[in-house]
Motif scaffolding. Structure first.
Motif, mmCIF file in Angstrom:
data_model
loop_
_atom_site.group_PDB
_atom_site.id
_atom_site.type_symbol
_atom_site.label_atom_id
_atom_site.label_comp_id
_atom_site.label_asym_id
_atom_site.label_seq_id
_atom_site.Cartn_x
_atom_site.Cartn_y
_atom_site.Cartn_z
ATOM 1 N N THR A 34 -38.181 73.927 35.047
ATOM 2 C CA THR A 34 -38.967 72.305 34.631
ATOM 3 C C THR A 34 -39.252 71.685 34.054
ATOM 4 O OG1 THR A 34 -40.961 74.200 33.430
ATOM 5 C CG2 THR A 34 -40.655 74.722 35.644
ATOM 6 N N GLY A 35 -37.943 72.249 33.207
ATOM 7 C CA GLY A 35 -38.060 70.601 32.334
ATOM 8 C C GLY A 35 -38.859 70.844 31.076
ATOM 9 N N ARG A 36 -39.951 71.787 30.504
ATOM 10 C CA ARG A 36 -40.279 71.773 29.435
ATOM 11 C C ARG A 36 -39.833 71.813 28.335
ATOM 12 N NH1 ARG A 36 -44.219 74.819 32.798
ATOM 13 N NH2 ARG A 36 -42.599 77.053 32.544
ATOM 14 N N LEU A 37 -38.286 72.191 28.550
ATOM 15 C CA LEU A 37 -36.891 72.110 27.842
ATOM 16 C C LEU A 37 -35.878 70.956 28.187
ATOM 17 C CD1 LEU A 37 -38.184 74.301 25.618
ATOM 18 C CD2 LEU A 37 -35.492 75.468 25.878
ATOM 19 N N SER A 38 -36.124 69.815 27.585
ATOM 20 C CA SER A 38 -35.168 68.509 28.022
ATOM 21 C C SER A 38 -33.831 68.722 28.210
ATOM 22 C CB SER A 38 -36.045 67.681 27.304
ATOM 23 O OG SER A 38 -35.675 67.212 26.402
ATOM 24 N N GLN A 39 -33.572 68.388 29.717
ATOM 25 C CA GLN A 39 -32.289 68.522 29.652
ATOM 26 C C GLN A 39 -31.122 67.750 28.304
ATOM 27 O OE1 GLN A 39 -29.952 67.133 33.325
ATOM 28 N NE2 GLN A 39 -32.061 68.212 34.266
ATOM 29 N N GLY A 40 -29.836 68.669 27.761
ATOM 30 C CA GLY A 40 -29.184 68.324 26.995
ATOM 31 C C GLY A 40 -30.056 68.411 25.621
ATOM 32 N N SER A 41 -31.147 68.683 24.855
ATOM 33 C CA SER A 41 -32.079 69.118 23.665
ATOM 34 C C SER A 41 -31.234 70.337 23.756
ATOM 35 C CB SER A 41 -33.599 69.434 24.235
ATOM 36 O OG SER A 41 -33.426 70.664 24.980
ATOM 37 N N LYS A 42 -30.970 70.169 22.016
ATOM 38 C CA LYS A 42 -30.918 71.387 21.180
ATOM 39 C C LYS A 42 -31.861 72.055 20.667
ATOM 40 C CE LYS A 42 -28.049 71.763 17.040
ATOM 41 N NZ LYS A 42 -28.410 73.122 16.621
ATOM 42 N N ARG A 64 -27.634 84.718 25.742
ATOM 43 C CA ARG A 64 -26.566 84.202 26.331
ATOM 44 C C ARG A 64 -26.198 84.408 27.765
ATOM 45 N NH1 ARG A 64 -26.519 88.162 21.887
ATOM 46 N NH2 ARG A 64 -26.673 86.465 20.179
ATOM 47 N N ARG A 65 -27.755 85.006 28.175
ATOM 48 C CA ARG A 65 -28.047 85.480 29.205
ATOM 49 C C ARG A 65 -28.069 83.899 30.246
ATOM 50 N NH1 ARG A 65 -32.228 89.865 30.360
ATOM 51 N NH2 ARG A 65 -31.309 91.565 28.505
ATOM 52 N N LEU A 66 -28.387 83.205 29.726
ATOM 53 C CA LEU A 66 -29.043 81.749 29.663
ATOM 54 C C LEU A 66 -27.305 81.119 29.960
ATOM 55 C CD1 LEU A 66 -32.064 80.240 28.460
ATOM 56 C CD2 LEU A 66 -31.589 81.664 30.265
ATOM 57 N N GLU A 67 -26.760 81.386 29.038
ATOM 58 C CA GLU A 67 -25.512 80.745 29.256
ATOM 59 C C GLU A 67 -25.022 81.245 30.693
ATOM 60 O OE1 GLU A 67 -22.684 82.138 25.829
ATOM 61 O OE2 GLU A 67 -21.840 80.801 26.724
ATOM 62 N N ALA A 68 -25.191 82.820 30.829
ATOM 63 C CA ALA A 68 -23.899 83.191 32.345
ATOM 64 C C ALA A 68 -24.589 82.450 33.199
ATOM 65 C CB ALA A 68 -24.708 84.902 32.005
ATOM 66 N N MET A 69 -26.285 82.052 32.766
ATOM 67 C CA MET A 69 -26.454 81.913 34.484
ATOM 68 C C MET A 69 -26.244 80.145 34.453
ATOM 69 S SD MET A 69 -30.859 82.407 34.324
ATOM 70 C CE MET A 69 -30.823 84.478 33.886
ATOM 71 N N ILE A 75 -21.376 76.413 22.231
ATOM 72 C CA ILE A 75 -20.920 76.141 20.839
ATOM 73 C C ILE A 75 -20.549 77.053 19.771
ATOM 74 C CG2 ILE A 75 -18.709 74.234 20.150
ATOM 75 C CD1 ILE A 75 -20.353 72.104 22.112
ATOM 76 N N PRO A 76 -19.527 77.651 19.280
ATOM 77 C CA PRO A 76 -19.324 78.713 18.195
ATOM 78 C C PRO A 76 -19.786 78.286 17.231
ATOM 79 C CG PRO A 76 -17.820 79.090 19.237
ATOM 80 C CD PRO A 76 -18.133 77.999 20.025
ATOM 81 N N HIS A 77 -20.703 78.303 16.094
ATOM 82 C CA HIS A 77 -21.120 77.935 15.201
ATOM 83 C C HIS A 77 -21.563 76.819 15.228
ATOM 84 C CE1 HIS A 77 -19.032 80.839 12.906
ATOM 85 N NE2 HIS A 77 -18.390 80.950 13.532
ATOM 86 N N ALA A 78 -21.639 76.334 16.547
ATOM 87 C CA ALA A 78 -22.931 74.391 16.551
ATOM 88 C C ALA A 78 -23.972 74.879 17.221
ATOM 89 C CB ALA A 78 -21.818 73.954 16.846
ATOM 90 N N GLY A 79 -24.335 75.768 18.063
ATOM 91 C CA GLY A 79 -25.074 76.233 18.452
ATOM 92 C C GLY A 79 -25.624 75.927 19.994
ATOM 93 N N ALA A 80 -26.629 75.756 20.834
ATOM 94 C CA ALA A 80 -26.950 76.069 22.237
ATOM 95 C C ALA A 80 -27.378 74.547 22.675
ATOM 96 C CB ALA A 80 -27.230 77.159 22.656
ATOM 97 N N ARG A 81 -27.439 73.544 23.649
ATOM 98 C CA ARG A 81 -27.746 73.137 24.155
ATOM 99 C C ARG A 81 -28.527 73.520 25.888
ATOM 100 N NH1 ARG A 81 -26.326 69.187 20.441
ATOM 101 N NH2 ARG A 81 -28.257 67.850 20.929
ATOM 102 N N VAL A 82 -28.801 72.627 26.282
ATOM 103 C CA VAL A 82 -29.646 73.234 27.372
ATOM 104 C C VAL A 82 -29.196 72.031 28.377
ATOM 105 C CG1 VAL A 82 -31.549 72.000 29.186
ATOM 106 C CG2 VAL A 82 -32.441 73.034 26.971
ATOM 107 N N VAL A 83 -28.235 72.426 28.906
ATOM 108 C CA VAL A 83 -27.839 71.847 30.250
ATOM 109 C C VAL A 83 -27.776 70.501 30.597
ATOM 110 C CG1 VAL A 83 -28.069 72.995 32.403
ATOM 111 C CG2 VAL A 83 -25.733 71.773 32.446
ATOM 112 N N THR A 84 -27.019 69.829 30.714
ATOM 113 C CA THR A 84 -28.057 68.466 31.573
ATOM 114 C C THR A 84 -27.126 68.401 33.094
ATOM 115 O OG1 THR A 84 -25.751 67.245 29.995
ATOM 116 C CG2 THR A 84 -27.636 66.985 29.329
ATOM 117 N N LEU A 85 -28.414 67.477 34.254
ATOM 118 C CA LEU A 85 -27.509 67.858 35.211
ATOM 119 C C LEU A 85 -27.243 66.473 36.002
ATOM 120 C CD1 LEU A 85 -28.000 70.511 36.752
ATOM 121 C CD2 LEU A 85 -30.053 70.213 37.360
ATOM 122 N N SER A 86 -25.806 65.967 35.607
ATOM 123 C CA SER A 86 -25.744 65.200 36.432
ATOM 124 C C SER A 86 -25.624 64.997 37.677
ATOM 125 C CB SER A 86 -24.642 64.488 35.548
ATOM 126 O OG SER A 86 -23.141 65.341 35.670
#
Lengths: 234, 234
Positions: A34-42, A64-69, A75-86
């Motif tokens: 729904t965009g409450r967590l904006s795309q590309g945000s860390k 990790r489950r969200l990653e599977a979805m 990125i190891p040691h660098a954290g996760a970002r919300v996917v950007t839907l280009s």
DNA sequence: TAGGGCCATATTGTTGACAATCAGGCGTGA
DNA sequence: TCACGCCTGATTGTCAACAATATGGCCCTA
């Protein structure tokens, strides 16, 4: 604080909450779609954990489950970002969908049980009612649409296909939909196409059923893409 | 014992080991595919953790990733089991593969870059050499075969497709292969089919390329299945 | 002043202990 | 004898502290 959280769990929880990770995953998933967590945000584990009232353990599992979805990239040691839907990403999603659902429809025509055919027809009747009643409000139709596609996958009797579509790809599809949640005159057209597909399936014509489904999906993508282009002009 | 384990890890580890979870995941994956962890066996976190010289945290992450690869099935509060590769399951895998790779081949024909075409031809030349040299030893060809299919996916320029095939499905395919790792006269035939496919791709004939790839995969399944049936007779 | 290397800080990876939950055996009562 | 419920042991889920690693700013040098 703790008490309030606990309360939220039992009331708000829509379905699966056997574990904290389940709950947080479910919630984050909706936040992303729904965009409450904006795309590309860390995504910072500690912040989110505190925000959701859990420790970092369950939250990490949720991520990790969200990653599977395919909803976050890690990125190891660098954290996760919300996917950007280009637009390219969305195009990729629809291509995979076309391939997977084309196959599921073909298999469904081969292996569907009589009972499941009846249920499909019933589902389409309900859709028609919803369209008549709500006219403009496309939302129910959309939910139903997903239901339709998932049921066909189930009718294929291919568990891997069901899992791939309903667990791994489904959320991405929902996200695509959320971005192009307009499409005024589409529901009626979609309903007609759905009818054709079920018809082909019930006549055990797998080849035709696959073609119809693939056309149905690539058609949906065409419309979605036009909508995106228009948005850029605004 | 512990020491020996450590040693095995650092020497045998082929590449990815930025984190403990990576390493353990890599190792468990191989253990499952090669059958060192027998199909259907229960996975006890603490035992495996001790065995691999890590704590339960990284091991849990590894298991979750294996779940995303469809190599284990997990039930909340009840633990994880190694997947059992029934004939039905293998059939399901090949169906999904046919759908996904059919699409990737079609897209590759549309979007492949000239350089990638050259690399594909080069790869096939190497395969031919390998077949001539080793004659019966099919193993290299098998590895190469996977490489071939992955490269075509990459040529499709569809990142989601690449990820789905190479991360999620690839290990299951390897596992299927391991169970039917015989197929004496197949390599030459496969090479011929690969050539046809690359030919169609380089001529930008996506429709034909897709058909050839799908036929190639379903043919492979036919052979694998016959092998399975023969095994049951032994 | 621009560039490169070093250091502090923030963030992720890892660990061991604790709590919640499940499976199976035992005893009790009808 | 059988069914039911309890209880115990084993196993997973959760937590908070510690270690390893990356990011960004600062200083030093050319």
């Amino acid at each position: 604080m703790e008490q309030a959280k606990k309360e939220t769990i039992s009331t708000l929880d829509t379905g699966s909450s056997r574990t904290l990770a389940d709950r947080v995953c479910h919630q984050l998933k909706d936040d992303i779609i729904t965009g409450r967590l904006s795309q590309g945000s860390k995504i910072v584990e500690e912040d989110l954990a505190r925000e959701h009232g859990v420790s970092r353990g369950p939250l990490r599992e949720a991520i990790r489950r969200l990653e599977a979805m395919h909803l976050v990239q890690r990125i190891p040691h660098a954290g996760a970002r919300v996917v950007t839907l280009s637009e390219k990403m969305m195009s990729d999603v629809y291509s995979v969908r076309e391939a997977l659902e084309g196959m599921s429809t073909r298999l469904a025509a081969e292996f569907i049980k009589p009972k499941e055919v009846d249920e499909l027809w019933l589902l389409l009747e309900q859709h028609e009612k919803n369209i008549d009643e709500t006219e403009g409000t496309v939302y129910f139709q959309r939910e139903g649409d997903v239901d339709f596609h998932i049921r066909i996958a189930q009718a294929s009797q291919n568990q891997l296909l069901v899992k791939s579509l309903s667990s791994e790809l489904y959320q991405l599809i929902r996200m695509c939909r959320y971005r192009t949640a307009k499409a005024p005159s589409r529901p009626t057209k979609a309903l007609g196409e759905h009818r054709q597909i079920v018809d082909a399936i019930s006549r055990r014509d797998g080849e035709l059923a696959e073609i119809l489904m693939r056309r149905h999906i690539s058609g949906a993508w065409q419309i979605a893409r036009e909508l995106l282009l228009k948005d850029y002009h605004d």
